[in-house]
Write a protein that holds these residues in place. Structure first.
Motif, PDB file in Angstrom:
ATOM      1  N   ALA A  61       0.810  -1.222   0.000  1.00 16.83           N
ATOM      2  CA  ALA A  61       0.000   0.000   0.000  1.00 16.83           C
ATOM      3  C   ALA A  61       0.842   1.270   0.000  1.00 16.83           C
ATOM      4  O   ALA A  61       0.397   2.322  -0.462  1.00 16.83           O
ATOM      5  CB  ALA A  61      -0.936  -0.006   1.205  1.00 16.83           C
ATOM      6  N   ILE A  62       2.067   1.178   0.555  1.00 11.05           N
ATOM      7  CA  ILE A  62       2.926   2.364   0.670  1.00 11.05           C
ATOM      8  C   ILE A  62       4.172   2.141  -0.169  1.00 11.05           C
ATOM      9  O   ILE A  62       5.122   1.473   0.244  1.00 11.05           O
ATOM     10  CB  ILE A  62       3.303   2.633   2.139  1.00 11.05           C
ATOM     11  N   LYS A  63       4.192   2.678  -1.354  1.00  6.37           N
ATOM     12  CA  LYS A  63       5.306   2.480  -2.279  1.00  6.37           C
ATOM     13  C   LYS A  63       6.488   3.396  -1.977  1.00  6.37           C
ATOM     14  O   LYS A  63       7.619   3.132  -2.403  1.00  6.37           O
ATOM     15  CB  LYS A  63       4.834   2.737  -3.721  1.00  6.37           C
ATOM     16  N   ARG A  64       6.227   4.466  -1.234  1.00  2.00           N
ATOM     17  CA  ARG A  64       7.256   5.489  -1.025  1.00  2.00           C
ATOM     18  C   ARG A  64       8.430   4.979  -0.200  1.00  2.00           C
ATOM     19  O   ARG A  64       9.568   5.412  -0.388  1.00  2.00           O
ATOM     20  CB  ARG A  64       6.613   6.700  -0.351  1.00  2.00           C
ATOM     21  N   TYR A  65       8.147   4.093   0.739  1.00  2.00           N
ATOM     22  CA  TYR A  65       9.181   3.622   1.658  1.00  2.00           C
ATOM     23  C   TYR A  65       9.589   2.182   1.352  1.00  2.00           C
ATOM     24  O   TYR A  65       8.774   1.367   0.909  1.00  2.00           O
ATOM     25  CB  TYR A  65       8.700   3.738   3.106  1.00  2.00           C
ATOM     26  N   SER A  66      10.839   1.866   1.660  1.00  2.00           N
ATOM     27  CA  SER A  66      11.359   0.526   1.415  1.00  2.00           C
ATOM     28  C   SER A  66      10.801  -0.470   2.431  1.00  2.00           C
ATOM     29  O   SER A  66      10.287  -0.088   3.491  1.00  2.00           O
ATOM     30  CB  SER A  66      12.886   0.526   1.500  1.00  2.00           C
ATOM     31  N   PHE A  67      10.944  -1.740   2.100  1.00  3.63           N
ATOM     32  CA  PHE A  67      10.478  -2.801   3.011  1.00  3.63           C
ATOM     33  C   PHE A  67      11.198  -2.705   4.353  1.00  3.63           C
ATOM     34  O   PHE A  67      10.570  -2.823   5.406  1.00  3.63           O
ATOM     35  CB  PHE A  67      10.727  -4.174   2.371  1.00  3.63           C
ATOM     36  N   PHE A  68      12.513  -2.489   4.337  1.00  2.67           N
ATOM     37  CA  PHE A  68      13.263  -2.430   5.594  1.00  2.67           C
ATOM     38  C   PHE A  68      12.807  -1.253   6.457  1.00  2.67           C
ATOM     39  O   PHE A  68      12.738  -1.361   7.679  1.00  2.67           O
ATOM     40  CB  PHE A  68      14.765  -2.317   5.320  1.00  2.67           C
ATOM     41  N   THR A  69      12.491  -0.130   5.829  1.00  7.06           N
ATOM     42  CA  THR A  69      12.000   1.028   6.587  1.00  7.06           C
ATOM     43  C   THR A  69      10.679   0.700   7.270  1.00  7.06           C
ATOM     44  O   THR A  69      10.497   0.985   8.460  1.00  7.06           O
ATOM     45  CB  THR A  69      11.808   2.241   5.657  1.00  7.06           C
ATOM     46  N   LEU A  70       9.776   0.102   6.550  1.00  8.25           N
ATOM     47  CA  LEU A  70       8.472  -0.270   7.120  1.00  8.25           C
ATOM     48  C   LEU A  70       8.632  -1.330   8.202  1.00  8.25           C
ATOM     49  O   LEU A  70       7.939  -1.301   9.225  1.00  8.25           O
ATOM     50  CB  LEU A  70       7.548  -0.778   6.015  1.00  8.25           C
ATOM     51  N   PHE A  71       9.569  -2.246   8.010  1.00  9.54           N
ATOM     52  CA  PHE A  71       9.849  -3.263   9.022  1.00  9.54           C
ATOM     53  C   PHE A  71      10.402  -2.617  10.287  1.00  9.54           C
ATOM     54  O   PHE A  71      10.015  -2.984  11.408  1.00  9.54           O
ATOM     55  CB  PHE A  71      10.846  -4.285   8.470  1.00  9.54           C
ATOM     56  N   SER A  72      11.291  -1.641  10.126  1.00  6.45           N
ATOM     57  CA  SER A  72      11.863  -0.948  11.287  1.00  6.45           C
ATOM     58  C   SER A  72      10.796  -0.191  12.059  1.00  6.45           C
ATOM     59  O   SER A  72      10.796  -0.172  13.296  1.00  6.45           O
ATOM     60  CB  SER A  72      12.960   0.017  10.825  1.00  6.45           C
ATOM     61  N   VAL A  73       9.882   0.452  11.345  1.00  4.17           N
ATOM     62  CA  VAL A  73       8.789   1.168  11.999  1.00  4.17           C
ATOM     63  C   VAL A  73       7.920   0.186  12.782  1.00  4.17           C
ATOM     64  O   VAL A  73       7.556   0.435  13.944  1.00  4.17           O
ATOM     65  CB  VAL A  73       7.933   1.930  10.962  1.00  4.17           C
ATOM     66  N   ALA A  74       7.584  -0.933  12.159  1.00  3.91           N
ATOM     67  CA  ALA A  74       6.719  -1.928  12.803  1.00  3.91           C
ATOM     68  C   ALA A  74       7.371  -2.509  14.055  1.00  3.91           C
ATOM     69  O   ALA A  74       6.720  -2.665  15.099  1.00  3.91           O
ATOM     70  CB  ALA A  74       6.375  -3.045  11.817  1.00  3.91           C
ATOM     71  N   THR A  75       8.663  -2.831  13.967  1.00  6.48           N
ATOM     72  CA  THR A  75       9.344  -3.404  15.137  1.00  6.48           C
ATOM     73  C   THR A  75       9.501  -2.364  16.253  1.00  6.48           C
ATOM     74  O   THR A  75       9.350  -2.692  17.435  1.00  6.48           O
ATOM     75  CB  THR A  75      10.724  -3.958  14.754  1.00  6.48           C
ATOM     76  N   ALA A  76       9.798  -1.121  15.888  1.00  4.03           N
ATOM     77  CA  ALA A  76       9.949  -0.076  16.911  1.00  4.03           C
ATOM     78  C   ALA A  76       8.648   0.106  17.692  1.00  4.03           C
ATOM     79  O   ALA A  76       8.656   0.186  18.928  1.00  4.03           O
ATOM     80  CB  ALA A  76      10.364   1.238  16.259  1.00  4.03           C
ATOM     81  N   VAL A  77       7.525   0.165  16.977  1.00  4.33           N
ATOM     82  CA  VAL A  77       6.225   0.317  17.641  1.00  4.33           C
ATOM     83  C   VAL A  77       5.926  -0.909  18.502  1.00  4.33           C
ATOM     84  O   VAL A  77       5.482  -0.792  19.660  1.00  4.33           O
ATOM     85  CB  VAL A  77       5.110   0.521  16.597  1.00  4.33           C
ATOM     86  N   SER A  78       6.182  -2.093  17.972  1.00  2.32           N
ATOM     87  CA  SER A  78       5.909  -3.337  18.705  1.00  2.32           C
ATOM     88  C   SER A  78       6.779  -3.453  19.952  1.00  2.32           C
ATOM     89  O   SER A  78       6.306  -3.859  21.018  1.00  2.32           O
ATOM     90  CB  SER A  78       6.135  -4.545  17.797  1.00  2.32           C
ATOM     91  N   PHE A  79       8.063  -3.101  19.836  1.00  2.00           N
ATOM     92  CA  PHE A  79       8.959  -3.164  20.986  1.00  2.00           C
ATOM     93  C   PHE A  79       8.559  -2.159  22.065  1.00  2.00           C
ATOM     94  O   PHE A  79       8.695  -2.432  23.266  1.00  2.00           O
ATOM     95  CB  PHE A  79      10.401  -2.917  20.552  1.00  2.00           C
ATOM     96  N   LEU A  80       8.073  -0.975  21.651  1.00  2.00           N
ATOM     97  CA  LEU A  80       7.590   0.002  22.635  1.00  2.00           C
ATOM     98  C   LEU A  80       6.403  -0.553  23.411  1.00  2.00           C
ATOM     99  O   LEU A  80       6.317  -0.393  24.636  1.00  2.00           O
ATOM    100  CB  LEU A  80       7.190   1.303  21.922  1.00  2.00           C
ATOM    101  N   ILE A  81       5.494  -1.202  22.704  1.00  2.00           N
ATOM    102  CA  ILE A  81       4.332  -1.805  23.362  1.00  2.00           C
ATOM    103  C   ILE A  81       4.776  -2.900  24.324  1.00  2.00           C
ATOM    104  O   ILE A  81       4.273  -3.010  25.454  1.00  2.00           O
ATOM    105  CB  ILE A  81       3.348  -2.363  22.314  1.00  2.00           C
ATOM    106  N   PHE A  82       5.746  -3.719  23.918  1.00  2.00           N
ATOM    107  CA  PHE A  82       6.253  -4.794  24.769  1.00  2.00           C
ATOM    108  C   PHE A  82       6.944  -4.218  25.994  1.00  2.00           C
ATOM    109  O   PHE A  82       6.845  -4.757  27.097  1.00  2.00           O
ATOM    110  CB  PHE A  82       7.195  -5.680  23.966  1.00  2.00           C
ATOM    111  N   HIS A  83       7.652  -3.095  25.819  1.00  4.19           N
ATOM    112  CA  HIS A  83       8.278  -2.413  26.956  1.00  4.19           C
ATOM    113  C   HIS A  83       7.218  -2.036  27.990  1.00  4.19           C
ATOM    114  O   HIS A  83       7.412  -2.225  29.198  1.00  4.19           O
ATOM    115  CB  HIS A  83       8.998  -1.147  26.483  1.00  4.19           C
ATOM    116  N   TYR A  84       6.114  -1.467  27.528  1.00  6.89           N
ATOM    117  CA  TYR A  84       5.051  -1.083  28.460  1.00  6.89           C
ATOM    118  C   TYR A  84       4.489  -2.316  29.155  1.00  6.89           C
ATOM    119  O   TYR A  84       4.222  -2.303  30.360  1.00  6.89           O
ATOM    120  CB  TYR A  84       3.935  -0.337  27.734  1.00  6.89           C
TER     121      TYR A  84
END
Length: 224
Positions: A61-84
């Motif tokens: 759906a988002i062509k502007r960003y690379s797969f690795f960028t989207l993966f990094s965003v997803a993991t950062a958000v997920s790790f923040l939730i796990f931290h909480y």
């Protein structure tokens, strides 16, 4: 923000969060036979695999960003939730001068935790604190002296003992506890036992319906 900059920022954040999570998992209580680090690491692997799938879907759906960028965003958000999810407050508990015995924090309806325990070692904590606490507290006596060196944990991998005692008006009392050992027996559990139903302030207790794991106390037993 362009792809390169977002990739760098989220990648660095994700890596930092992962390292801090691994350090935190060392202190997480174990399961039945598996350490908290092992169980948490398994969950981290599940998060990473899930983020790979999420990143692949987002890339469609988002062509502007690379797969690795989207993966990094997803993991950062997920790790923040796990931290909480893993967050545990470090409680500061005050005991009477010269106190020896079991400190028991009772699940309560209080808004503000009562962490200055009475002569029986009983204090009161709200539901959020009860659910989130697993790290060792700071314990001082009434004169402000730190006595953490005399604390005896539930077992080598879990500091707090979680208990259920019955019955208070047909319902159970939920507790978190640890022991303050006498100076001559530092580090040794003394296995104190007492009838909490006769010692707690019933106006403060948040009692719940008992289940098959509830321990019924009928007599008071103390150990000097």
């Amino acid at each position: 923000m362009n792809d390169r900059k977002l990739k760098f920022i989220t990648g660095l954040l994700s890596a930092s969060l992962l390292i801090s999570l691994l350090l935190k998992l060392v202190k997480v209580p174990s399961g039945m036979i598996l350490s908290g680090l092992f169980l948490g690491s398994m969950f981290l692997v599940t998060i990473v695999l899930g983020c790979l799938v999420v990143a692949a879907v987002l890339k469609l759906a988002i062509k502007r960003y690379s797969f690795f960028t989207l993966f990094s965003v997803a993991t950062a958000v997920s790790f923040l939730i796990f931290h909480y999810y893993l967050y545990s407050p470090t409680l500061k508990i005050t005991v009477p001068k010269g106190f020896n015995g079991e400190v028991t924090l009772v699940l309560s309806e209080v808004d503000d935790n009562i962490l200055t325990v009475d002569s029986n070692g009983i204090g009161y904590i709200n539901q959020w604190t009860f659910n989130k606490t697993y790290t060792q507290p700071i314990v001082v006596d009434a004169e402000g002296s730190n006595i953490n060196g005399r604390l005896a944990s539930f077992n080598p991998s879990t500091f707090w003992a979680k208990g259920k005692t019955c019955c208070l008006q047909g319902k159970e009392i939920n507790t978190l506890s640890f022991e303050v050992a006498p100076i001559e027996k530092v580090g040794e559990k003394q296995y104190y036992s007492r009838d909490l139903t006769a010692l707690v302030d019933t106006a403060l207790v948040l009692a719940v319906e008992p289940n098959k794991y509830t321990r019924v106390q009928t007599t008071e037993v103390t150990k000097e």
